[in-house]
Design a protein around this motif. Structure first.
Motif, PDB file in Angstrom:
ATOM      1  N   GLY A   1       0.781  -1.228   0.000  1.00 60.79           N
ATOM      2  CA  GLY A   1       0.000   0.000   0.000  1.00 60.79           C
ATOM      3  C   GLY A   1       0.811   1.276   0.000  1.00 60.79           C
ATOM      4  O   GLY A   1       0.252   2.357   0.197  1.00 60.79           O
ATOM      5  N   TRP A   2       2.124   1.197  -0.236  1.00 63.11           N
ATOM      6  CA  TRP A   2       2.968   2.395  -0.287  1.00 63.11           C
ATOM      7  C   TRP A   2       3.442   2.608  -1.720  1.00 63.11           C
ATOM      8  O   TRP A   2       3.832   1.662  -2.406  1.00 63.11           O
ATOM      9  N   PHE A   3       3.407   3.871  -2.154  1.00 62.57           N
ATOM     10  CA  PHE A   3       3.814   4.259  -3.508  1.00 62.57           C
ATOM     11  C   PHE A   3       5.228   4.833  -3.454  1.00 62.57           C
ATOM     12  O   PHE A   3       5.546   5.647  -2.577  1.00 62.57           O
ATOM     13  N   THR A   4       6.069   4.432  -4.404  1.00 64.00           N
ATOM     14  CA  THR A   4       7.488   4.788  -4.351  1.00 64.00           C
ATOM     15  C   THR A   4       7.941   5.449  -5.643  1.00 64.00           C
ATOM     16  O   THR A   4       7.602   4.990  -6.738  1.00 64.00           O
TER      17      THR A   4
ATOM     18  N   GLU B   1      10.824  -7.563  -7.588  1.00 64.96           N
ATOM     19  CA  GLU B   1       9.842  -8.499  -8.119  1.00 64.96           C
ATOM     20  C   GLU B   1       8.437  -8.078  -7.709  1.00 64.96           C
ATOM     21  O   GLU B   1       8.226  -7.616  -6.587  1.00 64.96           O
ATOM     22  N   VAL B   2       7.490  -8.241  -8.640  1.00 60.45           N
ATOM     23  CA  VAL B   2       6.076  -8.010  -8.368  1.00 60.45           C
ATOM     24  C   VAL B   2       5.297  -9.179  -8.944  1.00 60.45           C
ATOM     25  O   VAL B   2       5.389  -9.459 -10.147  1.00 60.45           O
ATOM     26  N   ASP B   3       4.559  -9.874  -8.095  1.00 64.84           N
ATOM     27  CA  ASP B   3       3.755 -11.029  -8.521  1.00 64.84           C
ATOM     28  C   ASP B   3       4.585 -12.048  -9.299  1.00 64.84           C
ATOM     29  O   ASP B   3       4.131 -12.627 -10.297  1.00 64.84           O
TER      30      ASP B   3
ATOM     31  N   VAL C   1       7.292   2.600  -8.330  1.00 71.06           N
ATOM     32  CA  VAL C   1       6.817   1.288  -7.905  1.00 71.06           C
ATOM     33  C   VAL C   1       5.409   1.490  -7.353  1.00 71.06           C
ATOM     34  O   VAL C   1       5.217   2.141  -6.322  1.00 71.06           O
ATOM     35  N   ILE C   2       4.423   0.966  -8.074  1.00 67.15           N
ATOM     36  CA  ILE C   2       3.018   1.147  -7.728  1.00 67.15           C
ATOM     37  C   ILE C   2       2.688   0.338  -6.475  1.00 67.15           C
ATOM     38  O   ILE C   2       3.242  -0.737  -6.253  1.00 67.15           O
ATOM     39  N   PRO C   3       1.786   0.824  -5.620  1.00 67.24           N
ATOM     40  CA  PRO C   3       1.416   0.066  -4.416  1.00 67.24           C
ATOM     41  C   PRO C   3       0.954  -1.351  -4.744  1.00 67.24           C
ATOM     42  O   PRO C   3       0.226  -1.575  -5.709  1.00 67.24           O
ATOM     43  N   GLN C   4       1.388  -2.290  -3.919  1.00 70.21           N
ATOM     44  CA  GLN C   4       1.072  -3.702  -4.123  1.00 70.21           C
ATOM     45  C   GLN C   4       0.406  -4.284  -2.879  1.00 70.21           C
ATOM     46  O   GLN C   4       0.429  -3.690  -1.801  1.00 70.21           O
ATOM     47  N   ASP C   5      -0.179  -5.475  -3.055  1.00 72.08           N
ATOM     48  CA  ASP C   5      -0.786  -6.173  -1.915  1.00 72.08           C
ATOM     49  C   ASP C   5       0.273  -6.706  -0.954  1.00 72.08           C
ATOM     50  O   ASP C   5       0.015  -6.858   0.243  1.00 72.08           O
ATOM     51  N   ASN C   6       1.443  -7.041  -1.491  1.00 69.16           N
ATOM     52  CA  ASN C   6       2.525  -7.597  -0.684  1.00 69.16           C
ATOM     53  C   ASN C   6       3.713  -6.650  -0.682  1.00 69.16           C
ATOM     54  O   ASN C   6       3.834  -5.777  -1.548  1.00 69.16           O
ATOM     55  N   ALA C   7       4.589  -6.840   0.299  1.00 70.05           N
ATOM     56  CA  ALA C   7       5.790  -6.011   0.377  1.00 70.05           C
ATOM     57  C   ALA C   7       6.657  -6.217  -0.864  1.00 70.05           C
ATOM     58  O   ALA C   7       6.700  -7.310  -1.444  1.00 70.05           O
ATOM     59  N   VAL C   8       7.328  -5.156  -1.279  1.00 71.37           N
ATOM     60  CA  VAL C   8       8.230  -5.206  -2.432  1.00 71.37           C
ATOM     61  C   VAL C   8       9.642  -4.882  -1.949  1.00 71.37           C
ATOM     62  O   VAL C   8       9.853  -3.884  -1.248  1.00 71.37           O
TER      63      VAL C   8
ATOM     64  N   ILE D   1      14.756   8.486  -2.655  1.00 71.32           N
ATOM     65  CA  ILE D   1      13.729   7.443  -2.646  1.00 71.32           C
ATOM     66  C   ILE D   1      12.589   7.945  -1.771  1.00 71.32           C
ATOM     67  O   ILE D   1      12.714   8.024  -0.548  1.00 71.32           O
ATOM     68  N   ASN D   2      11.489   8.325  -2.408  1.00 70.06           N
ATOM     69  CA  ASN D   2      10.342   8.881  -1.689  1.00 70.06           C
ATOM     70  C   ASN D   2       9.223   7.840  -1.664  1.00 70.06           C
ATOM     71  O   ASN D   2       8.760   7.385  -2.714  1.00 70.06           O
ATOM     72  N   ILE D   3       8.784   7.461  -0.469  1.00 69.01           N
ATOM     73  CA  ILE D   3       7.806   6.382  -0.305  1.00 69.01           C
ATOM     74  C   ILE D   3       6.622   6.942   0.475  1.00 69.01           C
ATOM     75  O   ILE D   3       6.780   7.422   1.596  1.00 69.01           O
ATOM     76  N   MET D   4       5.425   6.899  -0.138  1.00 65.24           N
ATOM     77  CA  MET D   4       4.239   7.515   0.459  1.00 65.24           C
ATOM     78  C   MET D   4       3.132   6.481   0.592  1.00 65.24           C
ATOM     79  O   MET D   4       2.878   5.703  -0.327  1.00 65.24           O
TER      80      MET D   4
END
Length: 644
Positions: A21-24, A43-45, A76-83, A159-162
């Motif tokens: 749920g965090w956008f980077t 990695e994503v999915d 890096v678009i928000p994901q269901d799992n940690a990236v 690296i900005n993570i929101m």
């Protein structure tokens, strides 16, 4: 709560873990004239991604760009799992190393120093949570720095993570309860804006329950089961029988349904007609009552609006006929009165994406992850906002804890009928462009002046990226057309401070950039009216109506539309802290009556003499009406509006 972390620092390599749920965003500045390369691997999915950001030879203090798409930001678009993102940094003083050469371990940078910034404890409660890692890189331990030069000064990685929320919308957002034009937007090849007044409440509620409510289009349908898109190159796509229906109610109508608790928005409760003076619309003051110079219909009481979209006229007009028949109590009496209907439709052919002035728009609409896009924004660079800036009851809605329960999943809708005075605008450009740009032909000079007033060329190319021509390579590249910040060191040479695009989305003109996010609105506008005729172009000026029917959504009109119109478009000192006064938005700015000699002006229209003031004695946009509405949730429509 799990927060972003930076760890596993080995030399100048390190790891960042992004929670769900965090956008980077990742950007890098090269501080030296030789080559640098930064790799970001994640990695994503189950799919592996590697982005390489590379510098240019002999260009110190420059932003590094992606080697594939030339973007200066990795997202890096928000994901269901940690990236997990692994970073590695390299440098070479050779003039022409290949990317493969640079990745050789012998070219690795030496070490890093990390500064961390987080959301302050005294920040507003609804301000998005964030963590920023500023990673400063030292290339070579054996190269002694100057006495007054920091060692970690060769490369800077930001690296900005929101936190914006999880894209698992089934649990995060109740899309089945949100009307679809709020988010993501009703698909359309045409649209009818049907303003009405209720004359028989009991019959209205019965008919609404049986006829309208089952047809209301939800956000869930558009996000998870959307209709096929209209394709202008495929006439068959217009035959698809899509019908979109949404509804909104004015402050005057809410008590009819027992909705008497305040929504906490002074502008909504006042209504747009009485707010028009503060918006800058022309009008007349009579005692305590303000009468704007609007079309007569918009000065009547308006209780609601139906938004009706379709891919072809027959589907839309058949529905309107059925709607009016359903609300008819007797052959001669209806439970609603048609106050006014505005018929919107895109322009034809090559102008299909453009407004009547001829300019392409819509690229910088703010985005909500997982709702307006899933994997990738169509136009990277658009503001990424919490859903509560638009929809009530979520993070980003500053009033969510003050509002009644029935407000959740609703939004304020602002409509405006804005006549576009196109012949007058074109005449102004032809009269003044050649003076500013005498080396160009009159038409070229007019086009260049127009680009500086809008901040974009007609094909959408931002003047910030291409100040001298409408570069098709930018206009046709969705990854570039909106993906930029303003180069503040250039002043107004590229993009005037007061240009419409810059006023509408100030980007890095305000700091922090996120401070503007709470004011953004989602715009789902539609042109109306015929094309300019030869008679109008031959010096007669505007004869027939044409323009833009504005529809915008927000969880606060005071912080949204009203703030943008009054605090950005109409404020000659916005953007702030500029060396010269920016002036009004030359297109959307309003100063009331021109006859009172309060004219819009701007600096920066002349790139060779930035402080020079250009005055606009005539308006190019003439507001002719509108209203403030509340677009309720499906549950509120069911429980209150359709109750019988």
């Amino acid at each position: 709560m799990v927060r972003p972390t930076l760890s596993n620092v080995v030399g100048a390599s390190f790891r960042v873990v992004i929670p769900p749920g965090w956008f980077t965003t990742i950007s890098v500045i090269n501080r030296r004239t030789y080559h640098h390369l930064v790799s970001c691997t994640y990695e994503v999915d189950g799919d592996k991604y590697i982005n390489y950001l590379a510098s240019q030879w002999n260009q110190a203090n420059s932003v590094m760009r992606d080697t594939v798409n030339s973007n200066d930001v990795v997202m890096v678009i928000p994901q269901d799992n940690a990236v997990t993102v692994d970073f590695a940094t390299y440098f070479s003083t050779r003039a022409n190393p290949s990317q493969e050469d640079l990745e050789d371990p012998k070219f690795k940078c030496n070490r890093v120093d990390v500064l961390t910034s987080e959301k302050p404890s005294n920040a507003p409660k609804d301000f998005p949570d964030y963590v920023t890692f500023m990673v400063m890189v030292e290339d070579n331990a054996d190269a002694p720095g100057k006495a007054d030069t920091p060692l970690f000064d060769d490369l800077v990685i930001n690296i900005n993570i929101m936190q914006v929320g999880s894209p698992d919308l089934g649990s995060k957002y109740n899309l089945r309860n949100i009307q679809g034009d709020i988010l993501p937007a009703l698909p359309k090849a045409l649209e009818y804006f049907y303003y009405f007044r209720i004359s028989d409440l009991q019959h209205f509620r019965q008919t609404f329950k049986t006829f309208v409510l089952p047809k209301v289009t939800t956000a869930d349908k558009l996000v998870n089961n959307p209709p096929p898109p209209v394709n202008p190159k495929n006439p068959e796509s217009f035959k698809y029988p899509f019908l979109g229906v949404n509804v909104g109610f004015s402050y005057l109508a809410l008590p009819f349904f027992g909705l008497t608790e305040s929504l906490g928005d002074a502008a909504f409760e006042k209504g747009q007609q009485q707010d028009a003076k503060e918006l800058g619309d022309a009008g007349t003051q009579r005692g305590n009552f303000w009468t704007p110079k609007w079309d007569g219909a918009f000065k009547e009481d308006i209780h609601g609006i139906f938004l009706i979209t379709a891919y072809n006229e027959k589907v839309a007009t058949d529905f309107i006929a059925e709607l009016e028949a359903a609300f008819r109590v007797t052959p001669n009496r209806s439970s609603i009165q048609n106050v006014v209907v505005v018929h919107g439709f895109p322009r034809a052919g090559a102008e299909a994406l453009n407004d009547h002035f001829g300019y392409r728009g819509g690229m910088s609409n703010p985005q909500v992850a997982g709702v307006t896009f899933k994997d990738k924004m169509k136009f990277p660079g658009s503001p990424l906002i919490p859903i509560g800036v638009i929809v009530m009851g979520y993070d980003g809605d500053e009033d969510k804890d003050k509002r009644p329960a029935w407000a959740k999943d609703g939004a304020f809708m602002v409509t405006r009928k804005l006549n576009n005075l196109v012949p007058e605008f074109d005449d102004f450009l032809l009269a003044h462009g050649p003076r500013l740009f005498p080396q160009l032909s009159p038409k070229q000079a007019a086009d260049k002046l127009g680009s500086r007033l809008f901040g974009r060329w007609k094909n959408g190319t931002p003047t910030e990226l291409s100040p001298d021509n409408d570069d098709p390579s930018i206009a046709e590249d969705d990854n570039r057309i909106n993906n930029f910040d303003f180069d503040l060191s250039k002043g107004q040479r590229r993009c005037p401070f007061a240009s419409h695009m810059r006023k509408s989305n100030p980007r890095n003109d305000v700091t922090p950039v996120e401070s503007a996010f709470g004011h953004f609105v989602r715009r789902h506008n539609m042109p109306y009216g015929e094309e300019v005729s030869d008679e109008e172009r031959d010096g007669r000026g505007t004869i027939k109506e044409r323009g833009l029917h504005v529809v915008c959504y927000q969880s606060s009109i005071v912080r949204g539309f009203k703030f943008i119109q009054e605090g950005w478009y109409n404020d000659p000192n916005f953007p702030p802290n500029k060396p010269v006064q920016p002036g009004w938005d030359p297109i959307f700015g309003q100063t009331g009556e021109e006859s009172q000699n309060v004219h819009r002006f701007m600096s920066g229209a002349n790139p060779s003499l930035e402080p020079e003031i250009m005055s606009f004695p005539l308006k190019f946009i003439d507001p002719r009406g509108g209203e403030y509405f509340f677009s309720p949730s499906i549950s509120t429509l069911t429980k209150y509006v359709a109750a019988t």
